[in-house]
Scaffold this active site. Sequence first.
Site, PDB file in Angstrom:
ATOM      1  N   ARG A   6      73.762  -6.972 -92.942  1.00 43.80           N
ATOM      2  CA  ARG A   6      75.159  -6.542 -92.984  1.00 43.80           C
ATOM      3  C   ARG A   6      75.910  -7.230 -94.112  1.00 43.80           C
ATOM      4  O   ARG A   6      76.693  -6.631 -94.826  1.00 43.80           O
ATOM      5  CB  ARG A   6      75.840  -6.862 -91.651  1.00 43.80           C
ATOM      6  N   TYR A   7      75.709  -8.535 -94.243  1.00 39.24           N
ATOM      7  CA  TYR A   7      76.406  -9.301 -95.266  1.00 39.24           C
ATOM      8  C   TYR A   7      75.518  -9.342 -96.501  1.00 39.24           C
ATOM      9  O   TYR A   7      74.292  -9.294 -96.392  1.00 39.24           O
ATOM     10  CB  TYR A   7      76.663 -10.719 -94.760  1.00 39.24           C
ATOM     11  N   ARG A  66      73.122  -8.033 -76.874  1.00 39.88           N
ATOM     12  CA  ARG A  66      71.894  -7.279 -77.185  1.00 39.88           C
ATOM     13  C   ARG A  66      71.149  -6.860 -75.939  1.00 39.88           C
ATOM     14  O   ARG A  66      69.926  -6.753 -75.944  1.00 39.88           O
ATOM     15  CB  ARG A  66      70.974  -8.106 -78.086  1.00 39.88           C
ATOM     16  N   ASP A  78      81.995  -9.492 -76.857  1.00 45.06           N
ATOM     17  CA  ASP A  78      81.798  -8.151 -77.405  1.00 45.06           C
ATOM     18  C   ASP A  78      82.016  -7.083 -76.336  1.00 45.06           C
ATOM     19  O   ASP A  78      81.880  -7.358 -75.140  1.00 45.06           O
ATOM     20  CB  ASP A  78      80.378  -8.030 -77.978  1.00 45.06           C
ATOM     21  N   ARG A  97      72.826 -12.517 -96.548  1.00 42.37           N
ATOM     22  CA  ARG A  97      72.094 -13.056 -95.404  1.00 42.37           C
ATOM     23  C   ARG A  97      71.697 -11.973 -94.404  1.00 42.37           C
ATOM     24  O   ARG A  97      72.353 -10.942 -94.313  1.00 42.37           O
ATOM     25  CB  ARG A  97      72.878 -14.178 -94.722  1.00 42.37           C
ATOM     26  N   CYS A 122      75.202 -10.272 -72.368  1.00 34.40           N
ATOM     27  CA  CYS A 122      74.477 -10.301 -73.641  1.00 34.40           C
ATOM     28  C   CYS A 122      74.794  -9.096 -74.516  1.00 34.40           C
ATOM     29  O   CYS A 122      74.660  -7.953 -74.087  1.00 34.40           O
ATOM     30  CB  CYS A 122      72.973 -10.354 -73.395  1.00 34.40           C
ATOM     31  N   LYS A 136      81.979 -10.451 -88.455  1.00 29.47           N
ATOM     32  CA  LYS A 136      82.816 -11.447 -87.803  1.00 29.47           C
ATOM     33  C   LYS A 136      84.145 -11.611 -88.534  1.00 29.47           C
ATOM     34  O   LYS A 136      84.156 -11.757 -89.755  1.00 29.47           O
ATOM     35  CB  LYS A 136      82.088 -12.797 -87.784  1.00 29.47           C
ATOM     36  N   ASP A 157      83.687 -10.143 -83.369  1.00 30.48           N
ATOM     37  CA  ASP A 157      82.752  -9.327 -84.129  1.00 30.48           C
ATOM     38  C   ASP A 157      83.341  -7.920 -84.081  1.00 30.48           C
ATOM     39  O   ASP A 157      83.419  -7.309 -83.013  1.00 30.48           O
ATOM     40  CB  ASP A 157      81.346  -9.392 -83.502  1.00 30.48           C
ATOM     41  N   CYS A 165      71.713 -13.699 -70.024  1.00 26.91           N
ATOM     42  CA  CYS A 165      73.152 -13.844 -69.890  1.00 26.91           C
ATOM     43  C   CYS A 165      73.703 -12.459 -69.576  1.00 26.91           C
ATOM     44  O   CYS A 165      73.425 -11.511 -70.311  1.00 26.91           O
ATOM     45  CB  CYS A 165      73.767 -14.336 -71.198  1.00 26.91           C
TER      46      CYS A 165
HETATM   47  C1  LIG Z   1      76.582 -13.534 -87.212  1.00 27.35           C
HETATM   48  C2  LIG Z   1      75.768 -12.822 -88.148  1.00 27.35           C
HETATM   49  C3  LIG Z   1      75.282 -13.461 -89.298  1.00 27.35           C
HETATM   50  C4  LIG Z   1      75.602 -14.907 -89.621  1.00 27.35           C
HETATM   51  O1  LIG Z   1      76.967 -15.058 -89.857  1.00 27.35           O
HETATM   52  P1  LIG Z   1      77.567 -16.515 -90.240  1.00 27.35           P
HETATM   53  O2  LIG Z   1      79.044 -16.288 -90.270  1.00 27.35           O
HETATM   54  O3  LIG Z   1      76.981 -16.882 -91.546  1.00 27.35           O
HETATM   55  O4  LIG Z   1      77.159 -17.447 -89.152  1.00 27.35           O
HETATM   56  C5  LIG Z   1      74.528 -12.730 -90.169  1.00 27.35           C
HETATM   57  N1  LIG Z   1      74.245 -11.415 -89.948  1.00 27.35           N
HETATM   58  C6  LIG Z   1      74.712 -10.784 -88.851  1.00 27.35           C
HETATM   59  C7  LIG Z   1      74.403  -9.343 -88.674  1.00 27.35           C
HETATM   60  C8  LIG Z   1      75.487 -11.451 -87.903  1.00 27.35           C
HETATM   61  O5  LIG Z   1      75.923 -10.832 -86.817  1.00 27.35           O
HETATM   62  S1  SF4 Z   2      69.909 -13.005 -76.565  1.00 28.42           S
HETATM   63 FE1  SF4 Z   2      71.371 -12.467 -74.948  1.00 28.42          FE
HETATM   64  S2  SF4 Z   2      70.387 -12.952 -73.003  1.00 28.42           S
HETATM   65 FE2  SF4 Z   2      69.235 -13.959 -74.631  1.00 28.42          FE
HETATM   66  S3  SF4 Z   2      70.098 -16.035 -74.685  1.00 28.42           S
HETATM   67 FE3  SF4 Z   2      71.190 -14.826 -76.225  1.00 28.42          FE
HETATM   68  S4  SF4 Z   2      73.025 -14.017 -75.164  1.00 28.42           S
HETATM   69 FE4  SF4 Z   2      71.580 -14.767 -73.591  1.00 28.42          FE
END
Ligand SMILES: *Cc1c(COP(=O)(O)O)cnc(C)c1O
Ligand code: SF4
Length: 397
Positions: free
Chosen positions: A120-121, A142, A301, A124, A140, A345, A338, A137
Amino acid sequence: MSYQEDRSSWFAGQGLWEHIPAEDWRNWTWQLKNRITRVEQLEDLMELTPEEKQGCYFANKKLALAITPYFFNLVDTEDPHCPIRRQVIPRVEEMTTSPEEMLDPCGEDGNMPVPGLVHRYPDRVLFLVTDRCAAYCRYCTRSRLVSNSQGYDFHPEFEQGLRYIESHPEIRDVLLSGGDPLLLADRKLDYLLGRLRAIPHLEFIRIGSRIPVFLPQRITPELGDIFDRHGPIWMSIHVNHPKECTLELKEACDRLAKAGVPLGNQSVLLKGVNDDAGIMKSLVHRLLRMRVRPYYLYQCDLITGSSHLRVDPRKGLEIIESLRGHTTGYAIPQFVVDAPGGGGKVPLNPEYVKKITDEELVVRNFAGKEYRYPLKAGVGQLSQQDKADLVEAQYID
Ligand SMILES: *Cc1c(COP(=O)(O)O)cnc(C)c1O
Ligand code: SF4
């Protein structure tokens, strides 16, 4: 709600598993094998509320139920509002979806050039190297990918991701996440980190993991050696409440720090868990005592079934304001949201700038007092003495 910091005690011990030999308890594969994954197991250990019982009935349709014995010991089985309980025991509200909620709230799937790699960025990438976690969690972000309960059939395959990173010299930073990368066997992790370290344009390697919190036994001396060998490896752990700061977590952090791993923490702002200035202050203080620097505080989220855990972001701003100036700067995380749909972010900050013009900057400090910082440069003057000195030194007439 208030939380009194207990300065003397860091929870330690086997609690409900006192009858288990200590060497089993300290063995991470024992902890994984003995996870609580069925409602019947939970009911043997505690009395569930009707909302939790129904939640457990549905859990495996959305996000699997799994809690390590170690982490379960932190649950207050007598208190239905226990902040640990809210994080890992399913509730029926998880099955309701509000119109604003999404399965992929951060729009990650749309930014995957190869499966499991989010780019995305510009500089990185987020590399999802497994779909498993030690415990799940309930909020979560994801949940569509982890625990494989939604039929996504996400089978992380590092090779394609590694080749993508190798062939994109603009990538200088990789964040390993998942699932939880520290669930990979030592041999696999060693291989993965070795491959990444060999990429000349990759400057920064970090791991996002909740293993130190759910399964601190995984942080073995051998794992430390792997990090040491491929270092510097940075790590973001995920602690939400001061009760999670146990002696075991402290020791795991010590081991990581000694292996040269700088530690940060990412918390999620959660209703009934940490949406309170006193709790957050106690948490960040305990983190610093474990050499963990609070990094991000996330607005939760818009994941499906999270409405009972989400908090008004104004509460988050209020918490940050209660910390800034009132405690060590190192203790203060950056509050972020996010941006839904893939915006990445975005920082959320309390407003300290009252006014800014070409003439002046007007700010208020942590105590609410106003201060002015003039921006128009005045005409500078040398003192009479300095002028006389310069004449004598024949630098001016
Ligand atoms: C959070 C995240 C990062 C890392 O972001 P930082 O602000 O550098 O910690 C990189 N890629 C994705 C898709 C993210 O969600
Ligand atoms: S990926 Fe999701 S379920 Fe797994 S530790 Fe992280 S927040 Fe918790």
